[in-house]
Design a protein around this motif. Sequence first.
Motif, mmCIF file in Angstrom:
data_model
loop_
_atom_site.group_PDB
_atom_site.id
_atom_site.type_symbol
_atom_site.label_atom_id
_atom_site.label_comp_id
_atom_site.label_asym_id
_atom_site.label_seq_id
_atom_site.Cartn_x
_atom_site.Cartn_y
_atom_site.Cartn_z
ATOM 1 N N LEU A 37 -5.122 39.571 14.350
ATOM 2 C CA LEU A 37 -5.944 39.692 15.559
ATOM 3 C C LEU A 37 -6.744 40.984 15.571
ATOM 4 O O LEU A 37 -6.314 42.002 15.027
ATOM 5 N N SER A 38 -7.879 40.939 16.234
ATOM 6 C CA SER A 38 -8.663 42.159 16.433
ATOM 7 C C SER A 38 -7.998 42.992 17.525
ATOM 8 O O SER A 38 -7.139 42.497 18.271
ATOM 9 N N ALA A 39 -8.401 44.236 17.636
ATOM 10 C CA ALA A 39 -7.870 45.103 18.691
ATOM 11 C C ALA A 39 -8.137 44.491 20.068
ATOM 12 O O ALA A 39 -7.282 44.549 20.959
ATOM 13 N N GLU A 40 -9.308 43.882 20.237
ATOM 14 C CA GLU A 40 -9.651 43.248 21.511
ATOM 15 C C GLU A 40 -8.759 42.029 21.773
ATOM 16 O O GLU A 40 -8.318 41.808 22.898
ATOM 17 N N ASP A 41 -8.493 41.252 20.734
ATOM 18 C CA ASP A 41 -7.608 40.085 20.885
ATOM 19 C C ASP A 41 -6.192 40.513 21.249
ATOM 20 O O ASP A 41 -5.537 39.890 22.083
ATOM 21 N N ARG A 42 -5.711 41.589 20.611
ATOM 22 C CA ARG A 42 -4.363 42.086 20.932
ATOM 23 C C ARG A 42 -4.301 42.546 22.378
ATOM 24 O O ARG A 42 -3.342 42.247 23.103
ATOM 25 N N ALA A 43 -5.327 43.262 22.819
ATOM 26 C CA ALA A 43 -5.351 43.732 24.209
ATOM 27 C C ALA A 43 -5.387 42.554 25.179
ATOM 28 O O ALA A 43 -4.698 42.558 26.202
ATOM 29 N N MET A 44 -6.165 41.532 24.840
ATOM 30 C CA MET A 44 -6.233 40.359 25.706
ATOM 31 C C MET A 44 -4.874 39.653 25.757
ATOM 32 O O MET A 44 -4.431 39.215 26.811
ATOM 33 N N PHE A 45 -4.190 39.567 24.632
ATOM 34 C CA PHE A 45 -2.870 38.937 24.609
ATOM 35 C C PHE A 45 -1.894 39.697 25.500
ATOM 36 O O PHE A 45 -1.173 39.095 26.305
ATOM 37 N N VAL A 46 -1.866 41.017 25.381
ATOM 38 C CA VAL A 46 -0.960 41.822 26.208
ATOM 39 C C VAL A 46 -1.302 41.649 27.686
ATOM 40 O O VAL A 46 -0.409 41.454 28.521
ATOM 41 N N ARG A 47 -2.587 41.686 28.034
ATOM 42 C CA ARG A 47 -2.984 41.470 29.432
ATOM 43 C C ARG A 47 -2.568 40.087 29.916
ATOM 44 O O ARG A 47 -2.137 39.917 31.063
ATOM 45 N N THR A 48 -2.665 39.094 29.057
ATOM 46 C CA THR A 48 -2.288 37.725 29.424
ATOM 47 C C THR A 48 -0.797 37.633 29.713
ATOM 48 O O THR A 48 -0.379 37.037 30.715
ATOM 49 N N ILE A 49 0.023 38.226 28.861
ATOM 50 C CA ILE A 49 1.472 38.206 29.083
ATOM 51 C C ILE A 49 1.821 38.987 30.351
ATOM 52 O O ILE A 49 2.697 38.577 31.130
ATOM 53 N N GLU A 50 1.145 40.104 30.584
ATOM 54 C CA GLU A 50 1.371 40.861 31.823
ATOM 55 C C GLU A 50 1.007 40.015 33.046
ATOM 56 O O GLU A 50 1.737 40.009 34.052
ATOM 57 N N ALA A 51 -0.108 39.303 32.979
ATOM 58 C CA ALA A 51 -0.513 38.435 34.092
ATOM 59 C C ALA A 51 0.503 37.313 34.295
ATOM 60 O O ALA A 51 0.836 36.959 35.427
ATOM 61 N N TYR A 52 1.010 36.750 33.206
ATOM 62 C CA TYR A 52 2.039 35.709 33.298
ATOM 63 C C TYR A 52 3.294 36.265 33.972
ATOM 64 O O TYR A 52 3.861 35.630 34.857
ATOM 65 N N GLU A 53 3.699 37.456 33.557
ATOM 66 C CA GLU A 53 4.883 38.076 34.166
ATOM 67 C C GLU A 53 4.669 38.270 35.674
ATOM 68 O O GLU A 53 5.537 37.939 36.477
ATOM 69 N N ARG A 54 3.512 38.798 36.042
ATOM 70 C CA ARG A 54 3.228 38.980 37.472
ATOM 71 C C ARG A 54 3.240 37.645 38.206
ATOM 72 O O ARG A 54 3.762 37.530 39.307
ATOM 73 N N GLY A 55 2.676 36.611 37.584
ATOM 74 C CA GLY A 55 2.635 35.291 38.196
ATOM 75 C C GLY A 55 4.026 34.694 38.407
ATOM 76 O O GLY A 55 4.270 34.011 39.390
ATOM 77 N N THR A 56 4.949 34.953 37.465
ATOM 78 C CA THR A 56 6.296 34.402 37.605
ATOM 79 C C THR A 56 7.084 35.118 38.691
ATOM 80 O O THR A 56 8.083 34.597 39.153
ATOM 81 N N THR A 57 6.632 36.301 39.083
ATOM 82 C CA THR A 57 7.328 37.034 40.143
ATOM 83 C C THR A 57 6.605 36.921 41.474
ATOM 84 O O THR A 57 6.977 37.594 42.436
ATOM 85 N N GLY A 58 5.554 36.115 41.505
ATOM 86 C CA GLY A 58 4.819 35.917 42.748
ATOM 87 C C GLY A 58 3.666 36.884 42.954
ATOM 88 O O GLY A 58 2.968 36.814 43.946
ATOM 89 N N GLU A 59 3.461 37.810 42.021
ATOM 90 C CA GLU A 59 2.358 38.771 42.102
ATOM 91 C C GLU A 59 1.176 38.175 41.352
ATOM 92 O O GLU A 59 0.985 38.436 40.179
ATOM 93 N N LEU A 60 0.376 37.383 42.023
ATOM 94 C CA LEU A 60 -0.681 36.650 41.332
ATOM 95 C C LEU A 60 -1.871 37.496 40.929
ATOM 96 O O LEU A 60 -2.683 37.058 40.127
ATOM 97 N N ASN A 61 -2.038 38.677 41.414
ATOM 98 C CA ASN A 61 -3.190 39.504 41.016
ATOM 99 C C ASN A 61 -2.775 40.659 40.179
ATOM 100 O O ASN A 61 -1.935 41.342 40.233
#
Length: 159
Positions: free
Chosen positions: A135-159
Amino acid sequence: MSTQDQPRSSLSSDEAIRAMLLLMPRVAARLKRIPIPERLQSFNLAPRHLSLLSYLLFDGPMPVNQLAARLEVAPTTVSLMVSDLTGRGVLERHADPDDGRRTIVAITRDEQTRAAIDGWLANGANAWRSAFAPLSAEDRAMFVRTIEAYERGTTGELN
Protein backbone atom coordinates in the motif's frame (compact mmCIF):
# COMPACT_ATOMS: atom_id res chain seq x y z
CA MET A 1 -10.94 -21.05 -5.92
CA SER A 2 -14.36 -19.49 -5.45
CA THR A 3 -15.15 -15.96 -6.52
CA GLN A 4 -15.05 -14.90 -2.83
CA ASP A 5 -11.43 -16.11 -2.58
CA GLN A 6 -10.20 -14.19 -5.63
CA PRO A 7 -8.31 -10.92 -5.17
CA ARG A 8 -10.68 -7.98 -5.08
CA SER A 9 -9.90 -4.90 -7.14
CA SER A 10 -13.19 -3.20 -6.34
CA LEU A 11 -16.22 -3.88 -4.16
CA SER A 12 -19.60 -2.33 -3.81
CA SER A 13 -20.41 -1.03 -0.35
CA ASP A 14 -22.58 -4.07 0.40
CA GLU A 15 -19.87 -6.46 -0.85
CA ALA A 16 -17.28 -4.76 1.33
CA ILE A 17 -19.56 -4.89 4.37
CA ARG A 18 -20.25 -8.58 3.77
CA ALA A 19 -16.53 -9.30 3.38
CA MET A 20 -15.65 -7.45 6.58
CA LEU A 21 -18.48 -9.01 8.60
CA LEU A 22 -17.16 -12.42 7.58
CA LEU A 23 -13.50 -11.52 8.05
CA MET A 24 -13.54 -9.76 11.43
CA PRO A 25 -14.67 -12.77 13.50
CA ARG A 26 -11.92 -14.86 11.91
CA VAL A 27 -9.35 -12.19 12.72
CA ALA A 28 -10.60 -11.91 16.32
CA ALA A 29 -10.53 -15.70 16.73
CA ARG A 30 -6.95 -15.89 15.44
CA LEU A 31 -5.84 -13.07 17.72
CA LYS A 32 -7.31 -14.89 20.72
CA ARG A 33 -5.32 -18.00 19.79
CA ILE A 34 -1.96 -16.21 19.77
CA PRO A 35 -0.18 -17.79 22.71
CA ILE A 36 1.07 -15.53 25.45
CA PRO A 37 4.76 -16.24 26.01
CA GLU A 38 5.36 -18.52 28.99
CA ARG A 39 7.30 -15.76 30.75
CA LEU A 40 4.15 -13.54 30.68
CA GLN A 41 1.39 -16.12 31.27
CA SER A 42 1.18 -15.60 35.04
CA PHE A 43 0.66 -11.83 34.62
CA ASN A 44 -3.00 -12.10 33.50
CA LEU A 45 -2.50 -9.56 30.72
CA ALA A 46 -5.59 -8.10 29.06
CA PRO A 47 -5.91 -6.24 25.73
CA ARG A 48 -5.48 -2.91 27.52
CA HIS A 49 -2.11 -4.13 28.79
CA LEU A 50 -1.13 -5.03 25.23
CA SER A 51 -1.84 -1.46 24.09
CA LEU A 52 0.10 0.00 27.00
CA LEU A 53 3.07 -2.30 26.35
CA SER A 54 2.94 -1.48 22.61
CA TYR A 55 3.22 2.24 23.27
CA LEU A 56 6.15 1.73 25.63
CA LEU A 57 7.90 -0.70 23.29
CA PHE A 58 7.51 1.38 20.12
CA ASP A 59 7.70 4.90 21.59
CA GLY A 60 9.89 4.34 24.65
CA PRO A 61 9.43 5.43 28.25
CA MET A 62 6.83 8.10 28.88
CA PRO A 63 4.91 9.83 31.69
CA VAL A 64 1.70 8.33 33.04
CA ASN A 65 -0.40 11.26 31.75
CA GLN A 66 0.94 10.81 28.21
CA LEU A 67 0.16 7.08 28.33
CA ALA A 68 -3.34 7.89 29.58
CA ALA A 69 -3.91 10.34 26.72
CA ARG A 70 -2.75 7.79 24.13
CA LEU A 71 -4.84 5.00 25.64
CA GLU A 72 -7.80 7.39 25.96
CA VAL A 73 -8.37 6.51 29.62
CA ALA A 74 -8.06 8.37 32.90
CA PRO A 75 -4.58 8.79 34.40
CA THR A 76 -5.78 6.90 37.49
CA THR A 77 -6.59 3.89 35.29
CA VAL A 78 -3.07 3.94 33.84
CA SER A 79 -1.60 4.39 37.32
CA LEU A 80 -3.42 1.27 38.49
CA MET A 81 -2.24 -0.73 35.48
CA VAL A 82 1.31 0.53 35.92
CA SER A 83 1.27 -0.31 39.64
CA ASP A 84 0.03 -3.81 38.86
CA LEU A 85 2.62 -4.42 36.13
CA THR A 86 5.42 -2.83 38.15
CA GLY A 87 4.66 -5.17 41.03
CA ARG A 88 4.93 -8.11 38.65
CA GLY A 89 8.26 -6.95 37.23
CA VAL A 90 6.93 -6.07 33.77
CA LEU A 91 7.32 -2.29 34.07
CA GLU A 92 9.58 0.11 35.94
CA ARG A 93 8.82 3.59 37.24
CA HIS A 94 11.20 6.39 37.99
CA ALA A 95 11.04 10.13 38.58
CA ASP A 96 11.34 12.36 35.53
CA PRO A 97 14.83 13.94 35.71
CA ASP A 98 13.39 17.20 34.31
CA ASP A 99 10.39 17.31 36.66
CA GLY A 100 10.57 15.21 39.81
CA ARG A 101 6.77 15.44 40.24
CA ARG A 102 6.21 13.34 37.12
CA THR A 103 6.65 9.59 36.91
CA ILE A 104 8.21 8.01 33.84
CA VAL A 105 7.10 4.47 32.97
CA ALA A 106 9.27 2.03 31.04
CA ILE A 107 9.32 -1.65 30.18
CA THR A 108 11.53 -3.56 32.59
CA ARG A 109 15.24 -3.88 31.94
CA ASP A 110 14.99 -7.60 32.71
CA GLU A 111 16.13 -9.06 29.39
CA GLN A 112 14.00 -12.22 29.51
CA THR A 113 10.77 -10.34 30.26
CA ARG A 114 11.58 -7.65 27.72
CA ALA A 115 12.36 -10.27 25.06
CA ALA A 116 9.06 -12.04 25.80
CA ILE A 117 7.13 -8.77 25.39
CA ASP A 118 9.02 -7.89 22.21
CA GLY A 119 8.44 -11.34 20.72
CA TRP A 120 4.75 -11.32 21.61
CA LEU A 121 4.18 -7.94 19.96
CA ALA A 122 6.51 -8.63 17.01
CA ASN A 123 4.14 -11.21 15.52
CA GLY A 124 1.39 -8.59 15.10
CA ALA A 125 3.84 -5.94 13.92
CA ASN A 126 5.23 -8.29 11.29
CA ALA A 127 1.74 -9.21 10.09
CA TRP A 128 0.84 -5.51 9.71
CA ARG A 129 4.18 -4.79 8.00
CA SER A 130 3.41 -7.48 5.44
CA ALA A 131 -0.20 -6.34 4.96
CA PHE A 132 0.81 -2.68 4.55
CA ALA A 133 3.83 -3.32 2.28
CA PRO A 134 1.95 -3.11 -1.05
CA LEU A 135 0.00 0.00 0.00
CA SER A 136 0.97 3.61 -0.50
CA ALA A 137 1.37 5.89 2.51
CA GLU A 138 -2.01 7.43 1.62
CA ASP A 139 -3.66 3.99 1.41
CA ARG A 140 -2.22 3.01 4.81
CA ALA A 141 -3.51 6.23 6.35
CA MET A 142 -6.94 5.66 4.82
CA PHE A 143 -7.01 2.11 6.19
CA VAL A 144 -6.15 3.28 9.71
CA ARG A 145 -8.79 6.03 9.52
CA THR A 146 -11.33 3.46 8.31
CA ILE A 147 -10.64 1.09 11.21
CA GLU A 148 -10.82 4.03 13.64
CA ALA A 149 -14.19 5.04 12.15
CA TYR A 150 -15.40 1.43 12.45
CA GLU A 151 -14.33 1.34 16.09
CA ARG A 152 -16.17 4.59 16.80
CA GLY A 153 -19.24 3.27 14.99
CA THR A 154 -19.31 0.07 17.06
CA THR A 155 -19.32 2.15 20.24
CA GLY A 156 -22.06 4.47 19.05
CA GLU A 157 -19.71 7.37 18.21
CA LEU A 158 -20.69 7.78 14.58
CA ASN A 159 -18.58 10.88 13.86
